[in-house]
Design an enzyme around this catalytic site. Structure first.
Site, short mmCIF file in Angstrom:
data_model
loop_
_atom_site.label_atom_id
_atom_site.label_comp_id
_atom_site.label_asym_id
_atom_site.label_seq_id
_atom_site.Cartn_x
_atom_site.Cartn_y
_atom_site.Cartn_z
N TYR A 95 0.83 -1.20 0.00
CA TYR A 95 0.00 0.00 0.00
C TYR A 95 0.87 1.26 0.00
CZ TYR A 95 -3.78 -3.22 1.12
OH TYR A 95 -4.68 -4.25 1.08
N ASN A 118 -12.53 -0.93 -4.80
CA ASN A 118 -12.31 -1.22 -6.21
C ASN A 118 -13.53 -1.95 -6.77
OD1 ASN A 118 -11.39 -2.13 -8.71
ND2 ASN A 118 -9.97 -3.62 -7.82
N CYS A 126 -6.40 -5.54 -7.32
CA CYS A 126 -6.16 -5.08 -5.95
C CYS A 126 -5.68 -6.23 -5.06
CB CYS A 126 -7.40 -4.42 -5.39
SG CYS A 126 -8.89 -5.42 -5.45
N HIS A 127 -5.88 -7.48 -5.49
CA HIS A 127 -5.40 -8.62 -4.69
C HIS A 127 -3.87 -8.65 -4.64
CE1 HIS A 127 -5.62 -10.15 -8.85
NE2 HIS A 127 -4.60 -10.93 -8.52
N GLU A 153 -1.67 -17.12 -9.36
CA GLU A 153 -0.67 -16.39 -10.12
C GLU A 153 0.73 -16.96 -9.87
OE1 GLU A 153 -0.89 -12.12 -9.90
OE2 GLU A 153 -3.02 -12.11 -10.38
#
Length: 162
Positions: A95, A118, A126-127, A153
């Site tokens: 952040y 979001n 945003c993850h 991912e």
């Protein structure tokens, strides 16, 4: 005009919402969504394409989305959105790093709020934004989904990296 399309994914049911010809919002859990919420049900081209790309992404066959996105939020929220869109697939940031990037180095909490609000989770990743210590904090779909997305991912990156 707003339209929506409900899809079933490995993460659960999702509702994709379009405004005119742009993806407007993604609701990760449709458990508390009524049928008339977010416009009428329709198989519009943008919603069908969003559903196809979401399926490919969740199967690890796609690493980014190519969809027309409806603009949203304040100038600060748009700057945070753009910073999140620039985070490479399989990577994370903090952040505070996004706050630095958007020119507000003391606004890590405001970045967290922008991430929480979001309207396009997964598509606007945003993850991929973590706490300063690397911990998972806050996700509008729940931390289990955030954990699942990051693991997906990482798995795909490991399988495709020589």
């Amino acid at each position: 005009m707003r339209t929506h399309l409900d899809i079933t994914t490995p993460l659960g049911d999702m509702r994709l919402i379009a405004e005119d010809d742009q993806l407007y919002r993604i609701v990760l859990s449709t458990a508390h969504v009524t049928d008339d919420t977010f416009g009428t049900a329709a198989n519009t081209p943008v919603l069908c394409e969003a559903a196809r790309q979401m399926e490919e992404w969740l199967l690890g066959q796609r690493t980014h989305f190519e969809l027309p996105l409806a603009p949203f939020g304040t100038p600060f929220q748009r700057a945070v959105r753009d910073a999140m869109l620039a985070i490479p697939y399989g990577r994370t940031c903090h952040y505070g790093g996004i706050a630095q990037q958007v020119g507000s180095p003391r606004a890590a909490r405001a970045v967290g709020l922008a991430c929480r609000n979001n309207p396009l989770p997964i598509v606007v990743p945003c993850h991929r934004v973590l706490a300063a210590d690397g911990g998972l904090v806050g996700y509008n779909g729940g931390l289990d989904i955030k954990r699942h997305l990051l693991a997906l991912e990482a798995r795909i990156m490991k399988a495709t990296t020589p």
